[in-house]
Write a protein that holds these residues in place. Structure first.
Motif, PDB file in Angstrom:
ATOM      1  N   PHE A  62      -1.553   5.578  15.246  1.00 44.17           N
ATOM      2  CA  PHE A  62      -0.647   6.723  15.213  1.00 44.17           C
ATOM      3  C   PHE A  62       0.457   6.558  16.256  1.00 44.17           C
ATOM      4  O   PHE A  62       0.193   6.408  17.439  1.00 44.17           O
ATOM      5  N   ASP A  63       1.680   6.568  15.793  1.00 46.42           N
ATOM      6  CA  ASP A  63       2.867   6.535  16.639  1.00 46.42           C
ATOM      7  C   ASP A  63       3.661   7.778  16.248  1.00 46.42           C
ATOM      8  O   ASP A  63       4.217   7.837  15.148  1.00 46.42           O
ATOM      9  N   PRO A  64       3.712   8.804  17.106  1.00 48.10           N
ATOM     10  CA  PRO A  64       4.327  10.080  16.721  1.00 48.10           C
ATOM     11  C   PRO A  64       5.769   9.959  16.230  1.00 48.10           C
ATOM     12  O   PRO A  64       6.160  10.630  15.275  1.00 48.10           O
ATOM     13  N   ILE A  65       6.558   9.105  16.833  1.00 44.44           N
ATOM     14  CA  ILE A  65       7.961   8.950  16.428  1.00 44.44           C
ATOM     15  C   ILE A  65       8.044   8.305  15.045  1.00 44.44           C
ATOM     16  O   ILE A  65       8.754   8.769  14.156  1.00 44.44           O
ATOM     17  N   ARG A  66       7.291   7.240  14.850  1.00 44.25           N
ATOM     18  CA  ARG A  66       7.296   6.554  13.547  1.00 44.25           C
ATOM     19  C   ARG A  66       6.711   7.452  12.450  1.00 44.25           C
ATOM     20  O   ARG A  66       7.211   7.491  11.336  1.00 44.25           O
ATOM     21  N   TYR A  67       5.654   8.201  12.784  1.00 40.31           N
ATOM     22  CA  TYR A  67       5.029   9.116  11.824  1.00 40.31           C
ATOM     23  C   TYR A  67       6.014  10.206  11.401  1.00 40.31           C
ATOM     24  O   TYR A  67       6.176  10.493  10.220  1.00 40.31           O
ATOM     25  N   VAL A  76       2.137   3.932  -9.674  1.00 43.59           N
ATOM     26  CA  VAL A  76       1.255   5.081  -9.857  1.00 43.59           C
ATOM     27  C   VAL A  76       0.878   5.600  -8.474  1.00 43.59           C
ATOM     28  O   VAL A  76       0.320   4.873  -7.661  1.00 43.59           O
ATOM     29  N   SER A  77       1.214   6.855  -8.200  1.00 48.03           N
ATOM     30  CA  SER A  77       0.893   7.412  -6.887  1.00 48.03           C
ATOM     31  C   SER A  77      -0.593   7.725  -6.801  1.00 48.03           C
ATOM     32  O   SER A  77      -1.229   8.069  -7.790  1.00 48.03           O
ATOM     33  N   TRP A  78      -1.161   7.595  -5.625  1.00 49.02           N
ATOM     34  CA  TRP A  78      -2.563   7.889  -5.407  1.00 49.02           C
ATOM     35  C   TRP A  78      -2.779   8.172  -3.931  1.00 49.02           C
ATOM     36  O   TRP A  78      -1.974   7.798  -3.089  1.00 49.02           O
ATOM     37  N   ILE A  79      -3.849   8.861  -3.629  1.00 48.98           N
ATOM     38  CA  ILE A  79      -4.244   9.086  -2.241  1.00 48.98           C
ATOM     39  C   ILE A  79      -5.730   8.792  -2.130  1.00 48.98           C
ATOM     40  O   ILE A  79      -6.457   8.822  -3.106  1.00 48.98           O
ATOM     41  N   PHE A  80      -6.169   8.478  -0.918  1.00 48.14           N
ATOM     42  CA  PHE A  80      -7.599   8.298  -0.747  1.00 48.14           C
ATOM     43  C   PHE A  80      -8.162   9.526  -0.045  1.00 48.14           C
ATOM     44  O   PHE A  80      -7.433  10.330   0.528  1.00 48.14           O
ATOM     45  N   LEU A 130      -0.653   7.000   7.477  1.00 48.01           N
ATOM     46  CA  LEU A 130      -0.821   5.871   8.400  1.00 48.01           C
ATOM     47  C   LEU A 130      -1.444   4.657   7.734  1.00 48.01           C
ATOM     48  O   LEU A 130      -1.173   3.522   8.115  1.00 48.01           O
ATOM     49  N   PHE A 131      -2.291   4.886   6.763  1.00 45.28           N
ATOM     50  CA  PHE A 131      -2.935   3.818   6.004  1.00 45.28           C
ATOM     51  C   PHE A 131      -3.525   2.748   6.914  1.00 45.28           C
ATOM     52  O   PHE A 131      -3.320   1.551   6.744  1.00 45.28           O
ATOM     53  N   GLY A 132      -4.254   3.211   7.938  1.00 41.45           N
ATOM     54  CA  GLY A 132      -4.942   2.291   8.835  1.00 41.45           C
ATOM     55  C   GLY A 132      -4.161   1.871  10.064  1.00 41.45           C
ATOM     56  O   GLY A 132      -4.709   1.253  10.967  1.00 41.45           O
ATOM     57  N   SER A 133      -2.871   2.193  10.127  1.00 40.33           N
ATOM     58  CA  SER A 133      -2.071   1.841  11.308  1.00 40.33           C
ATOM     59  C   SER A 133      -2.355   2.818  12.444  1.00 40.33           C
ATOM     60  O   SER A 133      -2.797   3.942  12.212  1.00 40.33           O
TER      61      SER A 133
END
Length: 103
Positions: A43-48, A25-29, A38-41
């Motif tokens: 920010f890495d521009p390349i990975r993002y 089930v998809s959801w967003i906060f 990012l879900f708390g990770s």
């Protein structure tokens, strides 16, 4: 793997490496799109950027500037009431009304 089901018989679960759980089930906060990705990770521009590309979100994100096209352009000259908790819009409005504890 998640420990939600009892083991059957003499079985063991051994996890080597990383495990990700993806709900059916998809959801967003209640946060920005970036914070949901990012879900708390950190920010890495390349990975993002790679995450956006591999999930085919690039087109969807390009469609998001509805505020710019709709609120600021199409409805220019009309009275608009924007109800939001996104503080980054505050610098683009004429008047801010803060509702706190129902007042």
């Amino acid at each position: 793997m998640l420990g939600e089901l009892p083991a059957v018989g003499d079985t063991n679960v051994v996890i080597r490496g990383k495990v990700a759980y993806v709900s059916q089930v998809s959801w967003i906060f209640n946060a920005t799109v970036r914070q949901n990705i990012l879900f708390g990770s950190a920010f890495d521009p390349i990975r993002y950027s790679k995450a956006i590309d591999v999930t085919a979100l690039r087109h969807d994100l390009d469609l998001l500037p509805v505020f710019e096209k709709c609120i600021k352009e199409e409805l220019r000259g009309k009275r608009r009431v924007l109800v939001t908790n996104q503080l980054h819009f505050l610098s683009q409005v004429d008047r801010v009304v803060l509702v706190h504890e129902g007042r």
